[in-house]
Design an enzyme around this catalytic site. Structure first.
Site, mmCIF file in Angstrom:
data_model
loop_
_atom_site.group_PDB
_atom_site.id
_atom_site.type_symbol
_atom_site.label_atom_id
_atom_site.label_comp_id
_atom_site.label_asym_id
_atom_site.label_seq_id
_atom_site.Cartn_x
_atom_site.Cartn_y
_atom_site.Cartn_z
ATOM 1 N N GLU A 188 0.826 -1.215 0.000
ATOM 2 C CA GLU A 188 0.000 0.000 0.000
ATOM 3 C C GLU A 188 0.857 1.261 0.000
ATOM 4 O OE1 GLU A 188 -0.785 -2.721 1.681
ATOM 5 O OE2 GLU A 188 -2.784 -3.206 0.915
ATOM 6 N N HIS A 226 -11.790 -4.856 8.303
ATOM 7 C CA HIS A 226 -12.173 -4.660 6.901
ATOM 8 C C HIS A 226 -13.489 -3.895 6.773
ATOM 9 C CE1 HIS A 226 -9.082 -7.545 5.777
ATOM 10 N NE2 HIS A 226 -9.384 -7.421 4.505
#
Ligand SMILES: Cc1ncc(C[n+]2csc(CCOP(=O)(O)OP(=O)(O)O)c2C)c(N)n1
Ligand SMILES: [Mg+2]
Length: 818
Positions: A528, A595
């Site tokens: 990321e 999540h």
């Protein structure tokens, strides 16, 4: 087209051994005479001058910082000074070969690298072009003070200009490269190929690959050098940048004509110390930074250790490595050994190293050693070298005195709106390059384009609600906006995890795989920081990019890149650079604690980011269009709960053509007069359900979808709240510290006299997000909204609350921190 790389178990399970090749250490073995043939005397003298200039530049800073007086000037330099005394040979060796097309990125200790690269650029650029740069750069603001009464050559004027710009930047003056908004640790000057230097050590490790990517994708000449300290090779983003740079696909899947592997050198300025921590023997186990290359790819990044206490081995290495990069065999790792004779900063007591060690390195001083080399090989006499040194030192002193003089080199005034004016560039750029955009097929033949053509773009069809399968939805809206920009701007690219063959983790990109060549849409490694960093580097070079984070929960993995890089380089460049990056971030649900978090608050807290969260197809397309036409970094949140929602609010439907929505404007989704409900994110749909129930109780709620957290025009909100006197703010983010708390606080001030009750914020519980089956306990439910209105805004006649939304309960929760 989807790729086809078949993994065969038979091959995978075959007995084998992994082979490494030797990594050269100080392999340079040329005799001085051989080198005398490679270089002209002027080349060698220029190395001498440049090293002396850097030493003088840094020594002045050291003295002024330590004593408050230097060269007859008394001055308190409040800011930092991370000096590179001892590292001059490594810097000039790095820069000697580089042309202005070659771009360097560096760190907090980059004065020497900046100067070396600038001196080298001045040698490479024609007089006409130098004049053009000096006159046009900030309309001559840096040139005017140094050209006054100056009669010398263009080249020496350029040296004055450049040294002056650097000192002025360090002293936070208007006349600095970046009007003093960068300062010592972040100074840069793009026209000479000097790109942002990073006070977040290792920061360049994830950004520079994006610059190299830009060169490959857009066929621009030159290489990229990421100068990174040895201790910073412990930083995750450096590893992610290396991984991003070393992807096989550049050579296996991408069009060969683009040139192969990324043209990047990770150049470790290895001075054996962090601040006081020692990578060798203490904080790392790698011993030689060059060894890292062996773990990266089969070519071991062509890694090598070179002696950076002498410019010639470094130049030799850069020459060979540039050749490799030209052949498409990047990335490269260089371990350039040097030593920081100066402290980490002038206040450094050197408690972490012995005097004896410093003395050993002082005895081997690279400048003195080079002097001996030049005289012993009859390149120049002692007198000639002394005279060259005296000249360049005088120039440095003059520019120091000019830059430190507040009258000649003022700071921005206290009334200046400079910083506000450069936080965003707010421009519209249709295309960043005018070559034709590349596609693999005629878009008419694209299956997704065809599928979307058959969809219904209005809330109703033949008077009936549109079935989900037929509705033009939020996925389609984002796809369509991106397709427009892919077609308009050849520099526009998109990447992230699972972006290509998978069709984007949530199918937004389905259809792009068939339409776009690899270099315009590709899968990134699970990095990321590497993804967002590369987007930043790509944009800094002048390209448009959409990067994607699969879940908002992963923002932490790219924390520095979002919070310190994406958000800051426009303003730290004082508006010289733009940041046309859209960072798509999907907000999950049903996937539990790691999540399913709405982290809009984190992005909103950081100055320099535009933060939007459209939740209807009409808004998603219009806002994506605006984001992709602009020049600012936009964090574009999307909700997984509603990707397949059709348009429910705009009667005329979502236009097929291009339109933009002003990124500062909220939108009224339902008119009402009794209470205002402001939402952000998919809570809009929760509010609609709640408003339906409120209407059965005789109350007409006005629902406003914020759509954007920053920038945010409050006018519409104020107008509504002044009309209703009551306001409830709802989002799926946890209630504490969220975007809605800020809006509520603002509305309290803007509308205090018109409010019947304080604004009330309903968010998710200040918990982990529980399992899908328990989400109803966590995310705001329609009943919570009615209960909160009843308890804290307006008692509803005959209404029985279903949950506890009282102030007592709020107090209890805050006391417990939940
Ligand atoms: C991410 C981050 N962590 C810590 C620091 C504090 N810091 C500043 S310089 C430095 C040492 C860096 O060492 P190295 O990368 O070897 O570069 P050098 O200072 O030796 O040039 C540290 C820890 C920082 N600026 N950024
Ligand atoms: Mg170091």
């Amino acid at each position: 087209m989807p790729k086809s790389i078949i993994i065969d178990p038979e091959t995978v399970f075959r007995r084998d051994t992994i082979h490494f090749s030797d990594i050269p250490v100080n392999a340079y073995g040329k005799m001085p005479q051989e080198e005398i043939e490679t270089y002209t005397s002027e080349d060698l003298l220029s190395l001498w001058r440049d090293m002396c200039a850097i030493r003088k530049f840094e020594s002045i800073l050291n003295e002024i910082k330590l004593k408050g007086t230097c060269e007859g000037v008394t001055y308190n330099h409040a800011g930092p000074a991370h000096l590179s005394i001892g590292q001059e040979a490594a810097a000039v060796g790095m820069a000697f070969q580089l042309t202005p097309d070659d771009h360097i990125f560096g760190s907090h200790r980059s004065h020497g690298e900046i100067l070396a690269k600038g001196f080298s650029a001045i040698r490479h650029i024609s007089d006409e072009r130098l004049l053009e740069i000096m006159k046009s750069y900030r309309d001559g603001a840096l040139l005017r003070p140094v050209e006054k009464n100056y009669q010398g050559s263009v080249r020496s004027l350029a040296l004055r200009f450049f040294i002056y710009g650097a000192y002025s930047e360090i002293f936070a003056r208007e006349t600095g490269f970046n009007r003093g908004l960068g300062g010592s640790m972040h100074a840069f000057f793009a026209p000479f190929g000097i790109y942002p230097n990073n006070a977040i050590v290792g920061g360049s490790g994830s950004i520079a690959p994006g610059a190299a990517l830009y060169k490959r994708v857009n066929r621009k000449p030159g290489i990229v050098v990421a100068n990174i300290g040895d201790a910073s090779f412990g930083c995750g983003p450096v590893w992610e940048g290396i991984t991003f740079s070393a992807m096989d696909q550049y050579r296996t899947l991408w069009d060969k004509a683009l040139g192969g592997g990324l043209p990047i050198i990770f150049n470790c300025m290895n001075n054996f110390y962090g601040m006081g921590g020692q990578p060798l023997g203490e904080t790392m186990g790698v011993q030689f930074i060059a060894r890292i290359g062996a773990g990266v790819n089969q070519e071991q990044m062509h890694a090598e250790r070179v002696n950076g206490y002498d410019p010639l081995p470094v130049i030799d290495a850069f020459r060979r490595k540039k050749q490799l990069l030209a052949e498409g065999r990047g990335p490269v790792l260089l371990d350039t050994v040097t030593y920081r004779i100066s402290g980490h900063s002038p206040s450094d007591a050197s408690s972490y190293r012995s005097k004896e060690e410093i003395e050993l390195w002082q005895q081997a001083d690279p400048i003195a050693a080079f002097r001996t080399k030049l005289t012993a090989n009859n390149v120049a006499t002692e007198d000639e070298l002394s005279s060259e040194k005296a000249d360049v030192e005088a120039l440095i002193s003059d520019m120091f005195r000019l830059a430190v003089d507040l009258e000649a080199s003022p700071r921005v005034g206290p009334d200046s709106d400079l910083v506000s004016s450069v936080m965003f560039s707010n421009r519209h750029v249709e295309l960043f390059d005018d070559r034709p955009p590349e596609f693999l097929q005629d878009l008419k033949d694209n299956p997704r384009v065809q599928q979307i053509r058959g969809k219904i773009r209005t809330p109703k069809h033949d008077g009936k609600a549109v079935p989900k399968m037929k509705a033009y939805n939020i996925r389609d809206a984002i796809f369509e906006a991106m397709l427009y920009r892919f077609s308009a701007d050849p520099t526009m690219i998109a990447f992230g995890e699972e972006n290509r063959d998978w069709g984007g983790a949530f199918a937004v990109y389905r259809g792009f795989t068939e339409a776009l060549p690899y270099h315009r849409l590709f899968n990134a490694p699970i990095s990321e920081a590497g993804i967002v960093g590369a987007a930043v580097g790509y944009a800094l070079e002048g390209g448009r990019v959409v990067a994607e984070l699969m879940y908002a929960d992963f923002m932490g993995r790219a924390g520095d890149e979002i919070f310190n890089q994406l958000s800051k380089w426009q303003s730290m460049s004082a508006g010289q650079l733009v940041m046309p990056v859209v960072l798509r971030i999907s907000v999950g649900a049903k996937y539990g604690a790691q999540h399913s978090q709405d982290w809009t608050a984190l992005a909103n807290h950081i100055p320099g980011l535009k933060v939007v969260f459209p939740v209807t197809p009409y808004d998603a397309k219009g806002m994506m269009n605006a984001a992709l036409g602009g020049t600012d970094p936009v964090v574009f949140f999307e909700s997984q709960k509603i990707y397949d929602y059709g348009e429910m609010f705009v009667e005329k439907g979502v236009p097929e053509g291009y339109y933009e929505i002003d990124l500062a404007q909220p939108s009224i989704k339902r008119k009402g007069k009794d209470v205002t409900i402001i939402t952000f994110g998919p809570a809009l749909y929760t509010a609609i359900t709640a408003a339906d129930e409120l209407s059965t109780l005789g109350l007409a709620a006005e629902i406003i979808d914020l759509r954007t957290a920053n920038p945010l025009d409050h006018d519409l909100l104020i107008e509504s709240v002044r009309k209703t006197g009551k306001v409830l703010l709802v989002s799926d983010a946890v209630e504490r510290g969220g975007v809605m708390q800020t809006v509520a606080a603002n509305l309290t001030q803007f509308c205090f006299d018109a409010l019947d009750a304080p604004p009330v914020v309903v968010g998710s519980r200040n918990w982990i997000t529980p399992a899908a089956e328990l989400e109803g306990l966590f995310f705001p439910q329609p009943a919570w909204l009615l209960d909160a209105i009843h308890e804290r805004i307006l008692p509803l006649k005959g209404y029985k609350p279903r949950t506890n939304q009282t102030l007592e309960e709020l107090a209890r929760r805050t006391r417990l921190g939940v």
